[in-house]
Design an enzyme around this catalytic site. Structure first.
Site, PDB file in Angstrom:
ATOM      1  N   SER A 143      -7.123  -9.805  -2.478  1.00 16.15           N
ATOM      2  CA  SER A 143      -7.513  -8.460  -2.878  1.00 16.15           C
ATOM      3  C   SER A 143      -8.876  -8.594  -3.537  1.00 16.15           C
ATOM      4  CB  SER A 143      -6.497  -7.930  -3.897  1.00 16.15           C
ATOM      5  OG  SER A 143      -7.025  -6.870  -4.648  1.00 16.15           O
ATOM      6  N   TYR A 156      -0.849  -8.979 -11.302  1.00 19.92           N
ATOM      7  CA  TYR A 156      -1.376  -8.919  -9.934  1.00 19.92           C
ATOM      8  C   TYR A 156      -2.702  -9.679  -9.834  1.00 19.92           C
ATOM      9  CZ  TYR A 156      -2.722  -6.422  -5.556  1.00 19.92           C
ATOM     10  OH  TYR A 156      -3.101  -6.081  -4.274  1.00 19.92           O
TER      11      TYR A 156
HETATM   12  P1  NAD Z   1       3.156  -1.717   0.918  1.00 20.72           P
HETATM   13  O1  NAD Z   1       3.858  -1.466  -0.374  1.00 20.72           O
HETATM   14  O2  NAD Z   1       2.913  -0.592   1.835  1.00 20.72           O
HETATM   15  O3  NAD Z   1       3.879  -2.888   1.736  1.00 20.72           O
HETATM   16  C1  NAD Z   1       4.307  -4.061   1.111  1.00 20.72           C
HETATM   17  C2  NAD Z   1       5.467  -4.616   1.898  1.00 20.72           C
HETATM   18  O4  NAD Z   1       5.872  -5.860   1.266  1.00 20.72           O
HETATM   19  C3  NAD Z   1       6.703  -3.700   1.868  1.00 20.72           C
HETATM   20  O5  NAD Z   1       7.204  -3.547   3.180  1.00 20.72           O
HETATM   21  C4  NAD Z   1       7.672  -4.420   0.950  1.00 20.72           C
HETATM   22  O6  NAD Z   1       9.047  -4.197   1.267  1.00 20.72           O
HETATM   23  C5  NAD Z   1       7.280  -5.873   1.196  1.00 20.72           C
HETATM   24  N1  NAD Z   1       7.687  -6.779   0.128  1.00 20.72           N
HETATM   25  C6  NAD Z   1       7.569  -6.599  -1.215  1.00 20.72           C
HETATM   26  N2  NAD Z   1       8.107  -7.641  -1.868  1.00 20.72           N
HETATM   27  C7  NAD Z   1       8.560  -8.497  -0.920  1.00 20.72           C
HETATM   28  C8  NAD Z   1       9.208  -9.752  -0.957  1.00 20.72           C
HETATM   29  N3  NAD Z   1       9.529 -10.337  -2.126  1.00 20.72           N
HETATM   30  N4  NAD Z   1       9.539 -10.365   0.208  1.00 20.72           N
HETATM   31  C9  NAD Z   1       9.228  -9.781   1.389  1.00 20.72           C
HETATM   32  N5  NAD Z   1       8.638  -8.582   1.493  1.00 20.72           N
HETATM   33  C10 NAD Z   1       8.290  -7.966   0.348  1.00 20.72           C
HETATM   34  O7  NAD Z   1       1.789  -2.414   0.471  1.00 20.72           O
HETATM   35  P2  NAD Z   1       0.446  -2.789   1.265  1.00 20.72           P
HETATM   36  O8  NAD Z   1      -0.640  -1.998   0.665  1.00 20.72           O
HETATM   37  O9  NAD Z   1       0.671  -2.761   2.727  1.00 20.72           O
HETATM   38  O10 NAD Z   1       0.259  -4.286   0.732  1.00 20.72           O
HETATM   39  C11 NAD Z   1       0.337  -5.430   1.550  1.00 20.72           C
HETATM   40  C12 NAD Z   1      -0.466  -6.543   0.897  1.00 20.72           C
HETATM   41  O11 NAD Z   1      -1.833  -6.152   0.789  1.00 20.72           O
HETATM   42  C13 NAD Z   1      -0.018  -6.891  -0.536  1.00 20.72           C
HETATM   43  O12 NAD Z   1      -0.072  -8.293  -0.714  1.00 20.72           O
HETATM   44  C14 NAD Z   1      -1.053  -6.222  -1.394  1.00 20.72           C
HETATM   45  O13 NAD Z   1      -1.210  -6.862  -2.640  1.00 20.72           O
HETATM   46  C15 NAD Z   1      -2.282  -6.386  -0.525  1.00 20.72           C
HETATM   47  N6  NAD Z   1      -3.370  -5.456  -0.837  1.00 20.72           N
HETATM   48  C16 NAD Z   1      -3.187  -4.124  -0.736  1.00 20.72           C
HETATM   49  C17 NAD Z   1      -4.239  -3.272  -1.044  1.00 20.72           C
HETATM   50  C18 NAD Z   1      -4.093  -1.782  -0.956  1.00 20.72           C
HETATM   51  O14 NAD Z   1      -4.987  -1.083  -1.442  1.00 20.72           O
HETATM   52  N7  NAD Z   1      -3.052  -1.236  -0.355  1.00 20.72           N
HETATM   53  C19 NAD Z   1      -5.473  -3.802  -1.441  1.00 20.72           C
HETATM   54  C20 NAD Z   1      -5.621  -5.177  -1.521  1.00 20.72           C
HETATM   55  C21 NAD Z   1      -4.560  -6.003  -1.217  1.00 20.72           C
END
Ligand code: NAD
Length: 261
Positions: A143, A156
């Site tokens: 991130s 985080y």
């Molecule tokens: P999201 O909440 O839409 O999806 C996250 C998914 O991870 C969900 O399906 C959830 O059930 C699953 N999950 C959570 N804990 C888990 C575990 N212990 N084991 C297996 N699955 C698990 O979120 P997203 O935005 O799609 O995020 C995905 C990744 O991208 C994350 O690592 C997040 O930190 C990273 N990220 C997101 C953003 C953003 O702005 N959305 C920015 C930078 C990084």
């Protein structure tokens, strides 16, 4: 276009959001897909949609990445179903907002367990499997918070910074097995993870939701735009398929200029 026909890509946390977008990008290129997520029904549903749309084999797995045993079971299924894994994307994640001094121990552990210990369990299993085959690519979902800090996100930020260390460590040790590791670091992407934070941050920081989006989330970008799921998926695909160690142990920020390195 190279032929990825029999290659296998595992994405954790891929039932929805960025993970599901990455799965679609690899399926489009005819990778076989493994969707791992907390609940089997969600993972299987996304896998079926991908299999139907892209005409590839795609399976769903119940895998809480923070549980070592569930990760081991998941890899046993991958061995049985495919006999190989070529790309592993450590994408599972969550956000818990709190000031540092009030951070609850259980919340802290949950964030660290998911991002960090989960990535360790999954990447270790991936390396063990990849080293017996042709090697592979391990991608970490970092991130902008892998290189920057913001208020109320200390667990985080700690986990995402540490992921860069794990990426570099695997890059060093994996090279002799033709295993590469890279970190992809998005700015804000409109997924459930982000949408949930808007009212929480507004309450916590005592500002409006509009101000959270315009000043906190997009305030440092060059154009006030969100990064998209497709942007992130494209960079993951690029790293995963880059053909040499010229790109290993690297970090790429995808953030509309929020962070420039
Ligand atoms: P999201 O909440 O839409 O999806 C996250 C998914 O991870 C969900 O399906 C959830 O059930 C699953 N999950 C959570 N804990 C888990 C575990 N212990 N084991 C297996 N699955 C698990 O979120 P997203 O935005 O799609 O995020 C995905 C990744 O991208 C994350 O690592 C997040 O930190 C990273 N990220 C997101 C953003 C953003 O702005 N959305 C920015 C930078 C990084």
């Amino acid at each position: 276009m190279p032929n990825f026909n029999n290659k296998v890509c595992l994405i954790t946390g891929a039932a929805r959001g960025i993970g599901a977008g990455i799965a679609a990008r690899f399926a489009e290129a005819k990778y076989q897909i493994v969707i791992a997520d907390l609940r089997l029904t969600d993972a299987a549903e996304t896998a079926k949609k991908i299999a139907d749309k892209y005409q590839v084999k795609a399976i769903g797995l119940a895998m809480d990445v923070s549980h070592e045993g569930e990760v081991a079971d998941g890899f046993a299924t991958i061995t049985k179903e495919f006999g190989r894994v070529d790309v592993v994307v450590n994408n599972a994640g969550l956000q818990i907002i709190s000031s540092f001094e009030d951070f609850k121990t259980d919340d802290w552990k949950k964030v660290i367990d998911t991002h960090l210990n989960g990535s360790f369990f999954v990447s270790r299993a991936a390396m063990q499997m990849m080293k017996t085959g042709a090697g592979g690519s391990i991608i970490f979902m970092g991130s902008v918070h892998s290189v920057e800090a913001s208020a109320k996100k200390s667990a985080y930020i700690t986990a995402k910074h540490a992921m860069l260390g794990m990426t570099r460590a695997i890059a060093k040790e994996g090279a002799k097995y033709n295993i590469r590791a890279n970190l992809v670091s998005p700015g804000f992407v409109k997924t459930e993870l982000t949408l949930k934070q808007i009212p929480e941050q507004a309450k916590n920081l005592k500002i409006s939701e509009k101000e959270v989006v315009e000043n906190i989330m997009l305030g440092q970008t060059v154009d006030k735009e969100f990064t998209t799921i497709e942007d992130v998926a494209e960079v993951v695909f690029f790293f995963a398929n880059f053909p040499s160690n010229a790109l290993t142990g690297q970090s790429l920020i995808i953030s509309h200029g929020w962070h420039m390195q």
